[in-house]
Structure formats: C-alpha cells, structure tokens
Design an enzyme around this catalytic site. Sequence first.
Site, mmCIF file in Angstrom:
data_model
loop_
_atom_site.group_PDB
_atom_site.id
_atom_site.type_symbol
_atom_site.label_atom_id
_atom_site.label_comp_id
_atom_site.label_asym_id
_atom_site.label_seq_id
_atom_site.Cartn_x
_atom_site.Cartn_y
_atom_site.Cartn_z
ATOM 1 N N CYS A 130 0.882 -1.331 0.175
ATOM 2 C CA CYS A 130 -0.030 -0.110 -0.164
ATOM 3 C C CYS A 130 0.766 1.177 -0.273
ATOM 4 O O CYS A 130 0.752 2.293 -0.780
ATOM 5 C CB CYS A 130 -0.892 0.024 1.282
ATOM 6 S SG CYS A 130 -0.129 -0.462 2.853
ATOM 7 N N HIS A 243 -3.247 6.377 4.910
ATOM 8 C CA HIS A 243 -1.365 6.458 5.271
ATOM 9 C C HIS A 243 -1.189 7.820 4.756
ATOM 10 O O HIS A 243 -1.636 8.288 3.870
ATOM 11 C CB HIS A 243 -0.786 5.352 4.450
ATOM 12 C CG HIS A 243 -0.973 4.062 5.028
ATOM 13 N ND1 HIS A 243 -1.371 3.454 5.978
ATOM 14 C CD2 HIS A 243 -0.378 2.998 4.272
ATOM 15 C CE1 HIS A 243 -1.518 2.122 6.020
ATOM 16 N NE2 HIS A 243 -0.755 1.890 4.847
#
Length: 340
Positions: A130, A243
């Site tokens: 990711c 994130h």
Amino acid sequence: MSRPVQVAILGATGAVGTELLDLLASRQFPLSHLKLLASPRSAGTTLTFKGEALPVEAVTASAFQGVDIVLASAGGSTSKQWAKAITEAGAVMIDNSSAFRMEPTVPLVVPEINPQAAAQHQGIIANPNCTTILLGVAVYPLHQRQPIRRLVVSTYQSASGAGARAIAEVKQQSQVILAGQTPTAEVLPYPLAFNLFPHNSPITENHYCEEEMKMVHETRKIFGDSDLRLTATCVRVPVLRAHSEAVNLEFDQPFAVETAREILAQAPGVKLVEDWQANYFPMPLDATGQDEVLVGRIRQDISHACGLELWLCGDQIRKGAALNAVQIAELLLEKDWLRP
Ligand code: A2P
C-alpha cells in the site's frame, strides 16, 4: 468494456475484501457472477452486494472452477495455498499479498505507472504494498520528467494496514484509555491508540523492517529502475484507514517547484491539495474514501539545490489495495489481457 466475467473475492469478509465489494458495485464492473470466499469461520454468513445478500463460502479448490478473475486479499499464506488451484482453474489471480510480488514472472502493477507490465502475466498479477502504491502514484510523474536520484520517505501508516481486527483494536483501546484504564494489544504488538511505533513487520538483516524493504524493492520493480536509491522509515500511527508519507526527492538538476506542481496537478490518480494561506494540506481524514492520492506541501529542499519535499495521504484500503486491484482487473478486460 468486454463481456461480463465471473469474479471471486478471496478474503471477502476482511477490510480490503469488503472494499472490493463496494468498488465492484460502484464502478459497475461487468460481472456475470460474484463469489465470496473466506475462511471456514465465515461460511454461512452473508455480505451485501448491490442490495442483495450474497453467501460467503469457505474457500476450496473447486470454488475457482469457471472463475475468470480472483481478487485475493486473505494474507500471504492463503494466497500461496490457493495460487495453483486458481491458475489451474484458468483464472487470473490479482493478489494483494506480498507472496508473489518479487517473483520475476509475476508483474507488479500500478495502472497509472506500468499498465503494460500486466500483459506479461502468467496467471498471477501482484498488487504492490500500500505505501509503495501511494508513493509511486505521486512521484512517478516527476521521475518521468527528471529521473529521481535518491528518495527518502517516512511513512505514517494507519491501523487498516493490519486488517479489520487492527482497526477494531485501536477503537477499543481508545475507549479503554478514555475510561482511565490501561489498554492491551492482541492484533498489533503494542497499543496503538494515543501512541505510535516503528512498523511491526519483521526486522531484516540490515536492520530495516520488511515493510521498508518492500518499498525499496517494489518501487524499483514498478518503475523498472533497479538503480533507484530509496530509503524508508515506516511508522504505525493511530489513524484508522489512510496512510501519510513525507517524501524527499533528489534529482541531478534543480526541479522547479512550479513545474512539479503543474505536473502533479495533471497526473493520473493524484489530487493536489495545497492552501498555503490556510496551512491546509492533505490529511488522512480527507483522504479516507477517496480514489486519488492527495499531494501537497511541495517545496524546495533548503538543504539541497536539486531537492524537493512533498507530503501525501492516500486511502490505504482503496488506492493502497482494493482500488488498485480492481483497476488491474478493469485493465485486463479493457485490453483483452485475461488470457496470458
Ligand atoms: P475470515 O473473516 O473468515 O477470517 P483482514 O485483512 O481484514 O484481517 O481480513 C482477512 C481476510 O482473509 C478475511 O476475509 C478472512 O476471512 C480471510 N482469511 C484469513 N485466513 C484465511 C484462510 N486460511 N482461508 C481463507 N480466508 C482467510
């Protein structure tokens, strides 16, 4: 788009699996049939797809018969366990785990960066890590204009990267702390609520953790640049699902901030978020649920004439995992690359 295809989600009940369901529905993915697979624990439960309750089945080898695409998001060992059955059944496996990412015969694909790599698949296509996807989408357009010589990235990674149970654990720990008690941790190694810690993946021989080394190796593979110098520090923060990354880029020649801004304003999958007057820049809460990687705070590195600094946030479950996988599936259909 081409004919409707049969899709199976392996790990349908997880954080990424449920997002895959939402994306297949909202993007009107051409489905002839959708199969939901998970562990025997979930057999007999249902999940809602386009308002309809679909049964969740325990994964078995026969479950892949007739399936065209398997979107796998049930962890590396489950992917390894079922890869042969999936490819032997004639399906293409788009795998979210790290199990096959660095295999030379497995394309590692971010559609905004290296879509052509998907054409080379031999039954398995890997979805990158990711943090690597989010970083790549933001910096590859700059790398195309002027090769990046060195990249230093620090990540601020949400609980979602460790799955649905980690998200629940942070919420529960927060309540415990607010009630004046001491939290415990079961899914993550330490309490994450009101805390942070270096990424919990295993430490490797060079004292980087696996997550940091994934960023190095995967970015090189996706960019097709084995010499790219990249160093990462990955940190878990008490954010639920997006994130953030602080990125320092070094080039051979100065890279004008205005040029970088213009490039990123038009880059696929990127949304420029910069209001210098209001001191408003990408935040995980704003990135949550969004398809784009939010990029801002693009500025000249005061310590290096050929350096740039930028800041990004991206939804870890969406572009960092489920959306990228669905985009790969869409690419296979659009280009007629389903069969190798
Ligand atoms: P289950 O809910 O039945 O345990 P997350 O990443 O959010 O933790 O989700 C992990 C996903 O992977 C879930 O759908 C989980 O199913 C599935 N899963 C975990 N272990 C297995 C397994 N051995 N076989 C099949 N699916 C698994």
